[in-house]
Motif scaffolding. Structure first.
Motif, PDB file in Angstrom:
ATOM      1  N   HIS A 144       0.851  -1.190   0.000  1.00 40.07           N
ATOM      2  CA  HIS A 144       0.000   0.000   0.000  1.00 40.07           C
ATOM      3  C   HIS A 144       0.884   1.236   0.000  1.00 40.07           C
ATOM      4  CE1 HIS A 144       0.880   0.638   4.278  1.00 40.07           C
ATOM      5  NE2 HIS A 144       0.758  -0.677   4.397  1.00 40.07           N
ATOM      6  N   GLY A 145       0.260   2.372  -0.202  1.00 41.57           N
ATOM      7  CA  GLY A 145       0.980   3.638  -0.311  1.00 41.57           C
ATOM      8  C   GLY A 145       0.756   4.243  -1.682  1.00 41.57           C
ATOM      9  N   SER A 146       1.307   5.438  -1.900  1.00 44.77           N
ATOM     10  CA  SER A 146       1.162   6.137  -3.187  1.00 44.77           C
ATOM     11  C   SER A 146      -0.310   6.276  -3.568  1.00 44.77           C
ATOM     12  CB  SER A 146       1.932   5.408  -4.298  1.00 44.77           C
ATOM     13  OG  SER A 146       3.295   5.287  -3.954  1.00 44.77           O
ATOM     14  N   GLY A 147      -1.132   6.500  -2.551  1.00 44.80           N
ATOM     15  CA  GLY A 147      -2.560   6.681  -2.813  1.00 44.80           C
ATOM     16  C   GLY A 147      -3.329   5.392  -2.995  1.00 44.80           C
ATOM     17  N   ILE A 148      -2.666   4.247  -2.869  1.00 48.37           N
ATOM     18  CA  ILE A 148      -3.339   2.946  -2.996  1.00 48.37           C
ATOM     19  C   ILE A 148      -3.352   2.295  -1.607  1.00 48.37           C
ATOM     20  CG2 ILE A 148      -3.436   0.737  -4.200  1.00 48.37           C
ATOM     21  CD1 ILE A 148      -3.572   3.017  -6.128  1.00 48.37           C
ATOM     22  N   ASP A 149      -4.425   2.461  -0.874  1.00 51.45           N
ATOM     23  CA  ASP A 149      -4.521   1.886   0.471  1.00 51.45           C
ATOM     24  C   ASP A 149      -5.436   0.679   0.514  1.00 51.45           C
ATOM     25  OD1 ASP A 149      -2.825   3.774   1.617  1.00 51.45           O
ATOM     26  OD2 ASP A 149      -4.446   5.239   1.721  1.00 51.45           O
ATOM     27  N   ASN A 150      -5.994   0.341  -0.627  1.00 51.68           N
ATOM     28  CA  ASN A 150      -6.920  -0.788  -0.699  1.00 51.68           C
ATOM     29  C   ASN A 150      -6.426  -1.732  -1.790  1.00 51.68           C
ATOM     30  OD1 ASN A 150      -9.316  -2.258  -1.889  1.00 51.68           O
ATOM     31  ND2 ASN A 150     -10.290  -1.354  -0.082  1.00 51.68           N
ATOM     32  N   THR A 151      -6.088  -2.969  -1.415  1.00 52.34           N
ATOM     33  CA  THR A 151      -5.519  -3.892  -2.407  1.00 52.34           C
ATOM     34  C   THR A 151      -6.537  -4.253  -3.484  1.00 52.34           C
ATOM     35  OG1 THR A 151      -6.107  -5.762  -0.972  1.00 52.34           O
ATOM     36  CG2 THR A 151      -3.889  -4.871  -0.749  1.00 52.34           C
ATOM     37  N   HIS A 152      -7.813  -4.272  -3.125  1.00 51.23           N
ATOM     38  CA  HIS A 152      -8.830  -4.570  -4.144  1.00 51.23           C
ATOM     39  C   HIS A 152      -8.858  -3.464  -5.206  1.00 51.23           C
ATOM     40  CE1 HIS A 152     -12.452  -6.203  -5.911  1.00 51.23           C
ATOM     41  NE2 HIS A 152     -13.077  -5.048  -5.737  1.00 51.23           N
ATOM     42  N   PHE A 153      -8.762  -2.218  -4.744  1.00 55.25           N
ATOM     43  CA  PHE A 153      -8.736  -1.098  -5.690  1.00 55.25           C
ATOM     44  C   PHE A 153      -7.488  -1.181  -6.568  1.00 55.25           C
ATOM     45  CE2 PHE A 153      -7.151   3.256  -6.573  1.00 55.25           C
ATOM     46  CZ  PHE A 153      -8.156   3.667  -7.448  1.00 55.25           C
ATOM     47  N   GLY A 154      -6.334  -1.479  -5.949  1.00 60.49           N
ATOM     48  CA  GLY A 154      -5.106  -1.601  -6.717  1.00 60.49           C
ATOM     49  C   GLY A 154      -5.195  -2.692  -7.770  1.00 60.49           C
ATOM     50  N   ALA A 155      -5.781  -3.848  -7.401  1.00 61.23           N
ATOM     51  CA  ALA A 155      -5.926  -4.951  -8.358  1.00 61.23           C
ATOM     52  C   ALA A 155      -6.834  -4.546  -9.517  1.00 61.23           C
ATOM     53  CB  ALA A 155      -6.475  -6.180  -7.647  1.00 61.23           C
ATOM     54  N   LEU A 156      -7.873  -3.785  -9.228  1.00 63.53           N
ATOM     55  CA  LEU A 156      -8.784  -3.336 -10.300  1.00 63.53           C
ATOM     56  C   LEU A 156      -8.059  -2.420 -11.294  1.00 63.53           C
ATOM     57  CD1 LEU A 156     -12.148  -2.604  -8.419  1.00 63.53           C
ATOM     58  CD2 LEU A 156     -11.730  -4.365 -10.140  1.00 63.53           C
ATOM     59  N   LYS A 157      -7.225  -1.530 -10.791  1.00 65.28           N
ATOM     60  CA  LYS A 157      -6.485  -0.638 -11.694  1.00 65.28           C
ATOM     61  C   LYS A 157      -5.531  -1.436 -12.586  1.00 65.28           C
ATOM     62  CE  LYS A 157      -6.669   3.281 -11.678  1.00 65.28           C
ATOM     63  NZ  LYS A 157      -7.563   4.211 -12.420  1.00 65.28           N
ATOM     64  N   VAL A 158      -4.862  -2.462 -12.013  1.00 65.44           N
ATOM     65  CA  VAL A 158      -3.970  -3.305 -12.809  1.00 65.44           C
ATOM     66  C   VAL A 158      -4.757  -4.059 -13.869  1.00 65.44           C
ATOM     67  CG1 VAL A 158      -2.399  -5.278 -12.741  1.00 65.44           C
ATOM     68  CG2 VAL A 158      -2.293  -3.530 -10.942  1.00 65.44           C
ATOM     69  N   LYS A 159      -5.882  -4.625 -13.453  1.00 62.27           N
ATOM     70  CA  LYS A 159      -6.715  -5.377 -14.405  1.00 62.27           C
ATOM     71  C   LYS A 159      -7.214  -4.476 -15.532  1.00 62.27           C
ATOM     72  CE  LYS A 159     -10.943  -5.639 -13.963  1.00 62.27           C
ATOM     73  NZ  LYS A 159     -12.139  -4.951 -14.535  1.00 62.27           N
ATOM     74  N   ASP A 160      -7.661  -3.282 -15.191  1.00 61.07           N
ATOM     75  CA  ASP A 160      -8.173  -2.368 -16.218  1.00 61.07           C
ATOM     76  C   ASP A 160      -7.087  -2.014 -17.230  1.00 61.07           C
ATOM     77  OD1 ASP A 160     -10.625  -2.350 -15.014  1.00 61.07           O
ATOM     78  OD2 ASP A 160     -10.358  -0.418 -13.993  1.00 61.07           O
ATOM     79  N   ALA A 161      -5.875  -1.786 -16.742  1.00 64.31           N
ATOM     80  CA  ALA A 161      -4.780  -1.415 -17.651  1.00 64.31           C
ATOM     81  C   ALA A 161      -4.456  -2.552 -18.610  1.00 64.31           C
ATOM     82  CB  ALA A 161      -3.541  -1.031 -16.832  1.00 64.31           C
ATOM     83  N   ILE A 162      -4.445  -3.796 -18.106  1.00 69.55           N
ATOM     84  CA  ILE A 162      -4.137  -4.933 -18.981  1.00 69.55           C
ATOM     85  C   ILE A 162      -5.243  -5.147 -19.992  1.00 69.55           C
ATOM     86  CG2 ILE A 162      -3.765  -7.430 -19.018  1.00 69.55           C
ATOM     87  CD1 ILE A 162      -2.582  -7.172 -16.178  1.00 69.55           C
ATOM     88  N   VAL A 163      -6.487  -5.115 -19.528  1.00 71.20           N
ATOM     89  CA  VAL A 163      -7.631  -5.343 -20.420  1.00 71.20           C
ATOM     90  C   VAL A 163      -7.685  -4.270 -21.505  1.00 71.20           C
ATOM     91  CG1 VAL A 163     -10.156  -5.291 -20.507  1.00 71.20           C
ATOM     92  CG2 VAL A 163      -8.990  -6.645 -18.755  1.00 71.20           C
ATOM     93  N   ASP A 164      -7.479  -3.012 -21.115  1.00 74.03           N
ATOM     94  CA  ASP A 164      -7.535  -1.923 -22.095  1.00 74.03           C
ATOM     95  C   ASP A 164      -6.425  -2.069 -23.134  1.00 74.03           C
ATOM     96  OD1 ASP A 164      -9.675  -0.938 -20.716  1.00 74.03           O
ATOM     97  OD2 ASP A 164      -8.570   0.688 -19.714  1.00 74.03           O
ATOM     98  N   ARG A 165      -5.260  -2.519 -22.721  1.00 71.83           N
ATOM     99  CA  ARG A 165      -4.139  -2.689 -23.659  1.00 71.83           C
ATOM    100  C   ARG A 165      -4.418  -3.831 -24.629  1.00 71.83           C
ATOM    101  NH1 ARG A 165       1.496  -1.097 -24.231  1.00 71.83           N
ATOM    102  NH2 ARG A 165       2.018  -2.040 -26.245  1.00 71.83           N
ATOM    103  N   LEU A 166      -5.129  -4.873 -24.171  1.00 69.20           N
ATOM    104  CA  LEU A 166      -5.353  -6.056 -25.004  1.00 69.20           C
ATOM    105  C   LEU A 166      -6.668  -6.016 -25.778  1.00 69.20           C
ATOM    106  CD1 LEU A 166      -4.130  -8.968 -22.694  1.00 69.20           C
ATOM    107  CD2 LEU A 166      -3.145  -8.258 -24.883  1.00 69.20           C
ATOM    108  N   ARG A 167      -7.527  -5.063 -25.450  1.00 63.38           N
ATOM    109  CA  ARG A 167      -8.828  -5.041 -26.114  1.00 63.38           C
ATOM    110  C   ARG A 167      -8.624  -4.924 -27.630  1.00 63.38           C
ATOM    111  NH1 ARG A 167     -13.466  -3.545 -23.423  1.00 63.38           N
ATOM    112  NH2 ARG A 167     -12.146  -2.377 -21.960  1.00 63.38           N
TER     113      ARG A 167
END
Length: 739
Positions: free
Chosen positions: A101-124
Motif C-alpha cells: 500500500h501507499g502512493s494513494g493505494i490503500d486498498n488492495t482490491h482497488f489496486g488490483a482493479l487498476k492493474v486489471k483495467d490497464a491490462i484489459v484496455d491494452r489487449l482489447r
C-alpha cells in the motif's frame, strides 16, 4: 546466451535463508533476501527448474516491469505500458493479485482493479474482444507488489502455491504446509542422513506430511513432478520443448530413485481416524513401498529397525489451544523424551514446537534451535543429539505404576510395529521433587481416611507450598488440578515452570495414568464465569458419595459439578431429610437434592438459573432412581422466593458470591443481598423447619440483625471435611431456625 530474467520467489517467513541456498543450487544468480522472499536473476530454464524442484518456495514470479508510481493514474500507466500481447491473447483469462500500500493505494482490491483495467484496455482488440477474469485457473496470473513507491509487476509462473504438491487431499486438524515440513527436514540434516542410508521416524505423524516429504527427498523426486497445470501453461512466452526436457529429466530421476532399496521411513499416530488418510496420501504420492504408518501412542513408540540402524526422529507435537491442554501436552513431551532416550540412542531428533518451554521437559538438551513461523505463530525447531551426555538427569528415576483403571490398549494395522514399552516416570527438578514429597505425604495420610469413610473424591493438596499455587483433587482414578492465577509480581515464566514441575510430579505421587490429569486455571472472577462452558468433550465420570451416585465433568467447566468441601453438609441434609419437604436454592447440579432424596425426603424442589445445570441435576436424580416427587425449576433464586408461596421443612441455600446473569434482573451480591435472601427463605420455612445457609466468599460477614430475628448457629467448623482441614476459609455455613 539465454535471456536472463529477474525472479522473485516467495516463501513462509523464516525460510528465506534456506530458500536462497536451495535456489542458488538450482541456478538462481545474484541471490538477495528480503522478508518472506528472495530475488535473483535466471534464465527461463532455471525458472522452470525452480518451479519443478523447489521444496521451499510458495511462488516463482517472473518480473516483467518495474516503475516508479505516486498515484493510481501512474499505476495504470505503468501497467498499460507493458506489451501484454507477448503474454496473453485477447480471448484469454486473467487473475490479478496486488500486495502493499501507499502512493494513494490503500486498498488492495482497488489496486488490483487498476492493474486489471490497464491490462484489459491494452489487449482489447479492434472487435472489442477482451480477456475475462478467472480467479481459480486463469491463463495468466499477474502479481503487482507495491514497495516504497515502486511497483514490481510480475507473472506468476507457479500458478497455485508450490506447497500444494497434490498428494495431500486429506489432512488433520492443524497440518504443516508441505514446504515448511520440507524446510524443517533440511534444517534437521535429513538430506545428509538419507544419503548415508539413515532411517526416519515421526511418532506423531498425523496425515504423513513429514514422512512423504522425507521420502521424496530420499528418492530424488521433484516435489511438483505430478502437477499438471502451471502458471505458465497458457502463457504466450512459454517454451514447451524446454519444459518437456526438464520434466522428462525429473521423471527419469524419480524412476531411478524409486528403484533403489527404500529407506526405513515410519510414522506412528495415536488417533485412529488419521491412519487411513495418511495411507491414502502416501499412496497418492507413489511412496507406499517407502513409507509405513502405524497406530500407536507416543509412550509406545520405539522406532529401531535394528540395533545398528541410526537416523532422524522428527515431529510436530500439538501446540494446545484448549483449557487443560497443559497437562496432556506436558506428559506428551515427557513421553517423547523418554522414548527418545530409551529407543533412539545415538539418533538425531528434530522437534518443531510453538511451546519451547515444554520442549525443555523432554529431559534432553537441544544443541541448536532455529526460529520458524507457522503462519502467524512463532515456533522453534529444537535439534537434539540423542546421546547420554545430552540427557538431563533428575533426582527421581524410579518407575511409577499406572493406576489399575487406566486403559492403554491400542490397535495396529499393516506391518507390525515395535512392541510397546511402558513409559518411565518423568525426571523431576528439585522443586518438582519437593512438590512430589508433599503431595505423596498428603495422599498417604488422606487415603486411609478416604477408604474408611468410603470417600471417592477428595482434595489432596491446596497451595500448601505458596510457590506451587495449585489445588489437586482426586476423582476416583482421575486428577483435577486447578492453577491459581499468580500475582503480577511473579514472573509468568517461573509460574509456568512451577506448574510444569507440579504436573510432572502428580502422576508419580498419586499413581495415576498421566492421561487422567486435567488442569485448569482459576482466576479471581465474578458473575457467571465459574459456570461458563470451557470445553465440549461431554465426558462424564460417575462417582459415589454417601451411598448416592453422582456425575462429574472434569473437562468442560471450571468446576466439576461437585463441590467437595460441602460433602459433610450434604451428608447432614441426607440424615435430616426423612419425610420432609426439601428446597434446594441455587441448586447447581442437584447433588444436595440427591442426598435429601436418598435420606427419604417426601418431596423436593430445586431451583437454578441454568438450564444446563438443571439438566445435570435431572440426570443425577435419574441415576439414583429419584425421578418422581422431585421438581426442578429454572429461575433466579431471589425472584423465585418472592413469587412462591409454598412452605418447606428443610431448605438449603448456597448462593454464588456474585452473579450478573442475563437471565436475572439486576446483580446479585452475597454480602449485600444475603439479609433479603435469608428473610425470603425463612418466610418459606415451615414451623419447626431448618434452613442451612452457606457461601464461599472469604470476607463474608453475617449481618448482625439476623441474629436478633432468628436462632442462628454457625456450623462452619463441623461442616469442613478432613481434606479441607488446612483451609479454614473454604466456606462458611450456618444453621438457622425460627425463634
Amino acid at each position: 546466451m539465454s535471456e536472463m530474467h529477474e525472479l522473485f520467489l516467495t516463501c513462509p517467513k523464516g525460510l528465506e535463508g534456506l530458500l536462497a541456498d536451495e535456489a542458488g543450487v538450482l541456478g538462481l544468480a545474484e541471490v538477495r533476501q528480503s522478508t518472506s522472499a528472495i530475488r535473483g536473476r535466471a534464465s527461463l530454464e532455471t525458472a522452470y527448474r525452480l518451479c519443478l524442484w523447489s521444496r521451499l518456495a510458495n511462488r516463482v514470479l517472473l518480473v516483467v516491469s518495474r516503475f516508479a508510481m505516486g498515484n493510481a493514474d501512474e499505476l495504470y500507466q505503468g501497467v498499460h505500458a507493458v506489451d501484454w500481447a507477448d503474454h496473453l491473447a485477447p480471448s484469454g483469462t486473467l487473475a490479478v493479485e496486488f500486495s502493499g500500500h501507499g502512493s494513494g493505494i490503500d486498498n488492495t482490491h482497488f489496486g488490483a482493479l487498476k492493474v486489471k483495467d490497464a491490462i484489459v484496455d491494452r489487449l482489447r482488440s479492434a472487435s472489442g474482444e477482451r480477456p475475462s477474469i478467472d480467479k481459480l485457473n486463469p491463463d495468466l496470473r499477474v502479481h503487482l507488489r507495491l514497495d516504497r513507491g515502486q511497483a514490481v509487476l510480475s507473472l506468476d509462473l507457479s500458478g497455485h502455491s508450490l506447497h500444494q504438491r497434490g498428494y495431500r487431499l486429506q489432512q488433520g486438524a492443524a497440518p504443516l504446509k508441505e514446504n515448511l515440513a520440507a524446510a524443517i527436514l533440511v534444517r534437521a540434516g535429513w538430506p545428509r542422513i538419507a544419503a548415508e542410508g539413515g532411517a526416519l521416524a515421526d511418532p506423531m505423524c498425523g496425515v504423513g506430511t513429514f514422512l512423504i516429504e522425507a521420502a521424496m527427498m530420499a528418492a530424488d523426486i521433484a516435489p511438483n513432478l505430478a502437477r499438471e497445470r502451471w502458471g505458465f501453461s497458457a502463457w504466450l512466452g512459454h517454451v514447451p520443448a524446454l519444459w518437456r526436457k526438464l520434466h522428462s529429466e525429473a521423471q527419469q530421476r524419480a524412476e531411478a530413485g524409486l528403484t533403489r532399496p527404500p529407506l526405513w521411513i515410519r510414522g506412528y499416530e495415536a488417533d485412529p481416524r488419521l491412519i487411513q488418510p495418511a495411507r491414502n496420501n502416501i499412496e497418492r504420492a507413489g511412496l507406499s513401498a517407502w513409507v509405513k504408518v502405524y497406530q500407536g501412542e507416543v509412550a509406545t513408540f520405539e522406532p529401531r529397525p535394528d540395533q545398528n540402524q541410526k537416523g532422524l526422529v522428527v515431529c510436530n507435537p500439538p501446540y494446545g489451544q484448549r483449557l487443560g491442554d497443559e497437562a496432556s501436552l506436558l506428559y506428551l513431551y515427557q513421553n517423547l523424551g523418554e522414548r527418545l532416550r530409551q529407543g533412539c540412542l545415538n539418533w538425531q531428533a528434530a522437534v518443531f514446537t510453538a511451546a519451547p518451554d515444554l520442549g525443555k521437559r523432554m529431559g534432553i538438551r537441544s544443541h541448536k534451535q532455529y526460529a520458524f513461523w507457522n503462519g502467524a505463530l512463532a515456533c522453534k525447531l529444537l535439534l537434539i543429539d540423542v546421546v547420554p551426555t545430552q540427557f538431563v538427569t533428575g533426582e527421581r528415576t524410579e518407575r511409577s505404576h499406572a493406576h489399575e483403571h487406566s486403559d492403554t490398549g491400542q490397535g495396529t494395522a499393516g506391518e507390525h510395529p515395535p512392541a510397546p514399552a511402558p513409559a518411565a516416570p518423568a525426571r523431576l527438578s528439585e522443586g518438582g521433587q519437593m512438590f512430589y514429597n508433599r503431595l505423596q505425604k498428603n495422599h498417604r495420610q488422606l487415603a486411609k481416611w478416604a477408604r474408611r469413610e468410603q470417600v471417592e473424591c477428595y482434595r489432596v493438596y491446596d497451595a500448601d507450598m505458596p510457590e506451587y499455587a495449585v489445588a489437586v483433587d482426586l476423582y476416583r482414578y482421575w486428577v483435577h488440578v486447578q492453577e491459581y492465577a499468580a500475582p503480577r509480581s511473579i514472573d509468568p515464566e517461573k509460574a509456568q515452570a512451577r506448574l510444569f514441575d507440579a504436573l510432572a510430579a502428580i502422576p508419580q505421587a498419586l499413581g495415576v495414568d498421566p492421561r487422567h490429569v486435567v488442569v485448569k486455571r482459576r482466576e479471581r472472577q465474578g458473575g457467571t464465569r465459574q459456570y461458563e462452558r470451557q470445553g465440549r468433550e461431554g465426558r462424564f465420570l460417575e462417582v459415589s458419595e454417601g451411598g448416592v451416585r453422582l456425575l462429574v465433568n472434569l473437562g468442560d467447566y471450571l468446576d466439576t459439578g461437585l463441590f467437595l468441601d460441602h460433602r459433610p453438609l450434604r451428608l447432614r441434609l441426607q440424615q435430616e431429610a426423612a419425610g420432609k419437604r426439601f428446597l434446594n436454592l441455587f441448586c447447581y447440579t442437584g447433588t444436595a437434592t440427591v442426598h435429601a432424596a436418598k435420606g427419604g425426603a417426601r418431596s423436593s424442589t430445586s431451583v437454578d438459573l441454568s438450564h444446563t445445570y438443571l439438566d445435570w441435576a435431572r440426570r443425577n436424580l435419574s441415576l439414583n432412581g429419584f425421578s418422581d416427587k422431585h421438581r426442578l425449576e429454572q429461575g433466579d433464586g431471589l425472584a423465585w422466593l418472592e413469587e412462591n408461596r409454598e412452605t418447606f421443612d428443610l431448605i438449603f441455600v448456597d448462593p454464588p458470591t456474585f452473579s450478573n446473569s442475563k437471565r436475572m434482573e439486576g446483580v446479585f451480591d452475597v454480602q449485600r443481598d444475603h439479609v433479603r435472601l435469608i428473610d425470603l427463605a425463612m418466610a418459606r420455612l415451615a414451623e419447626g423447619g431448618v434452613l442451612y445457609f452457606s457461601n464461599n466468599f472469604r470476607r463474608f460477614v453475617l449481618d448482625a440483625s439476623l441474629l436478633q430475628r432468628y436462632q442462628v448457629e454457625e456450623i462452619s467448623a463441623s461442616t469442613r471435611p478432613m481434606d479441607f482441614a488446612r483451609n479454614d476459609k473454604i466456606h462458611r455455613a450456618w444453621r438457622i431456625t425460627a425463634r
